[in-house]
Design an enzyme around this catalytic site. Structure first.
Site, mmCIF file in Angstrom:
data_model
loop_
_atom_site.group_PDB
_atom_site.id
_atom_site.type_symbol
_atom_site.label_atom_id
_atom_site.label_comp_id
_atom_site.label_asym_id
_atom_site.label_seq_id
_atom_site.Cartn_x
_atom_site.Cartn_y
_atom_site.Cartn_z
ATOM 1 N N GLU A 169 0.797 -1.225 0.000
ATOM 2 C CA GLU A 169 0.000 0.000 0.000
ATOM 3 C C GLU A 169 0.834 1.281 0.000
ATOM 4 O O GLU A 169 0.799 2.053 0.977
ATOM 5 C CB GLU A 169 -0.958 -0.002 1.209
ATOM 6 N N GLU A 353 -5.418 -8.557 1.105
ATOM 7 C CA GLU A 353 -6.048 -8.177 2.374
ATOM 8 C C GLU A 353 -7.537 -7.970 2.169
ATOM 9 O O GLU A 353 -7.951 -7.313 1.215
ATOM 10 C CB GLU A 353 -5.481 -6.859 2.937
HETATM 11 O O1 IFM Z 1 -4.063 -2.777 9.346
HETATM 12 C C1 IFM Z 1 -4.017 -2.298 8.041
HETATM 13 C C2 IFM Z 1 -2.854 -2.902 7.290
HETATM 14 O O2 IFM Z 1 -1.648 -2.668 7.925
HETATM 15 C C3 IFM Z 1 -2.768 -2.343 5.898
HETATM 16 N N1 IFM Z 1 -4.042 -2.422 5.223
HETATM 17 C C4 IFM Z 1 -5.201 -1.972 5.915
HETATM 18 C C5 IFM Z 1 -5.290 -2.623 7.283
HETATM 19 C C6 IFM Z 1 -6.549 -2.155 8.025
HETATM 20 O O3 IFM Z 1 -6.562 -0.785 8.162
#
Ligand code: IFM
Length: 445
Positions: A169, A353
């Site tokens: 990200e 994710e």
């Molecule tokens: O916890 C975070 C993660 O580190 C990166 N993506 C989003 C998740 C939730 O906010």
């Protein structure tokens, strides 16, 4: 309550990778065994973290990792996605911390014993503070320092890693960290954000070159987060604002990697907001990748409120939300995957994710997180729908294995399928973990 892999869906196919994910700073603790990172510094600043907490101990994974891997194995998952802490590997004087490398090699070897594939992210936001002191991601040299770190890690890990992601990200690192300042290092200014992005993407490209050289057999790529944007109304103004939001927050990250160019929007930015792009940078950034990791949590509606920037609306009262206040909108994941598939020449996609924070409580030894079960089921169905419509998706990771340090929101937001009592560090499988475990056990039969 169950999670079901519907017959014929990718989730019922054992070759579709299903795993759980974490990141170093959010779970490890053990800050005394590494250099400080930008998040240590950020946490020390009053008011930056909602509950005033820090990552010095987190889930104490540095000590409990063997138990945590046994717990992962008990879930029947195929894969574990985790990140390497750069400041645990490279010291401020440039020397290599062998203890840091040994920690991760222990994890990799133990995962292999359990037949769990290791998906390693090389950078999940914990930049060494000694690099931030020299400008961090605003300094082009940081991208070269990243490549040197990748060289050390990949040589040490050899063929123990199934899949490498360079960055997680970059939007969050650049925009949240250097433009609006709600994440470390907390810099604020439109003149910073896009410069930080460019150096992050350059780091990705330089890191890819090292990966190709040192571990050519390992699949390598990058993880991006996306928010599908929808106009708040049918008005042309809202549609234009929606396109602008997409260009700034989605396209700005994927287009350079896949197409080797920034969005046309670049030409409209004031020169002081623009990155300095040197000859060859875009070629470096756009080398072929083996997979694109997609992180998805929610969508946003966009309105033109007459201001300079497109306004992202808060979700309406009546819609279902998570403990983060994010709308639960599984259709957004299907829409996003189809949009990516239609708009770019993509490698296979991996959902790296997906998950939610909920207001979980341990009652009589159990955590009944029904909302998470529903969320996971509906989002798995959304992925299935995209696959049925022709998108090539090879796996899905739940964020997160454990409740952990949710960055500027501290420990108040619980994203885990495993509940963590931070006083005792006791782990308890929530109902969602049990449901996932059973779904995966059925799939293996
Ligand atoms: O916890 C975070 C993660 O580190 C990166 N993506 C989003 C998740 C939730 O906010």
């Amino acid at each position: 309550m169950d999670i079901t892999a519907k017959p014929g869906s990718p989730f019922a196919d054992p070759s579709f990778t299903i795993g759980v994910a974490t990141s170093s700073f959010q779970i490890e603790g053990g800050a005394d065994g590494r250099e400080p990172c930008i998040w240590d510094t950020f946490c020390e600043q009053p008011g930056k973290i909602a509950d005033g907490s820090h990552g010095l101990h987190a889930c104490d994974h540095i000590n409990l990792w063997k138990d945590d891997i046994a717990l992962i194995a008990s879930l029947n998952v195929d894969a574990y996605r985790f990140s390497i802490s750069w400041p645990r590997i490279i010291r401020a004087d440039g020397s290599v911390n062998q203890d840091g490398l040994s920690f991760y090699i222990g994890i990799l070897d133990t995962l292999a014993q359990h037949n769990i594939k290791a998906y390693v992210t090389l950078y999940h936001w914990d930049l060494p503070q000694y690099l931030e002191d020299k400008g961090g991601w605003l300094n082009r040299e940081t991208a070269y320092a990243f490549a040197d770190y990748v060289d050390v890690v990949t040589k040490a890990f050899g063929d123990k890693v199934y899949s490498y992601a360079t960055l997680n990200e970059p939007f969050c690192s650049a925009y949240l960290g250097y433009e609006v300042g709600v994440h470390a290092p907390g810099k604020v200014g439109k003149e910073y954000g896009k410069k930080a992005v460019h150096h992050l993407l350059l780091a990705h490209g330089l890191g890819m070159k090292v990966l190709r050289k040192n571990v050519p057999e390992t699949e390598s790529g990058i993880v991006l987060n996306f928010t599908p944007f929808y106009p708040a109304s049918d008005s042309d103004k809202d549609k234009t604002a929606t396109k602008l939001a997409h260009d700034h927050f989605n396209d700005w990250y994927i287009r350079p990697i896949i197409e080797g160019e920034y969005p046309g929007l670049l030409d409209t930015l004031p020169p002081e907001h623009c990155p300095l792009i040197e000859d060859g940078d875009m070629e470096t950034i756009s080398q072929p990748i083996d997979f694109l990791g997609v992180n998805y949590y929610t969508r946003a509606k966009v309105q033109d409120d007459g201001g300079e920037d497109p306004k992202q609306l808060d979700p309406p009262e009546e819609c279902e939300k998570t403990a983060m206040g994010w709308e639960v909108y599984p259709q957004g994941l299907t829409d996003l995957l189809l949009q990516l598939h239609n708009d770019y020449r993509l490698p296979p996609l991996l959902i790296t994710e997906n998950g939610l924070a909920s207001d979980d409580h341990l009652i009589d030894g159990a955590v009944n997180d029904e909302q998470r079960i529903r969320y996971l089921q509906t989002h798995m169905d959304a992925v299935t729908e995209a696959v049925n419509q022709g998108v090539n998706i090879t796996g899905y990771f739940v964020w997160s294995l454990l409740d952990n340090f949710e960055w500027a929101l501290g420990y108040e937001k619980r994203f885990g399928i495993v509940y963590v009592d931070y006083e005792t560090q006791k782990r308890t499988l929530k109902a969602s973990a049990l449901a996932l475990r059973d779904m995966l056990a059925n799939r293996k039969k």
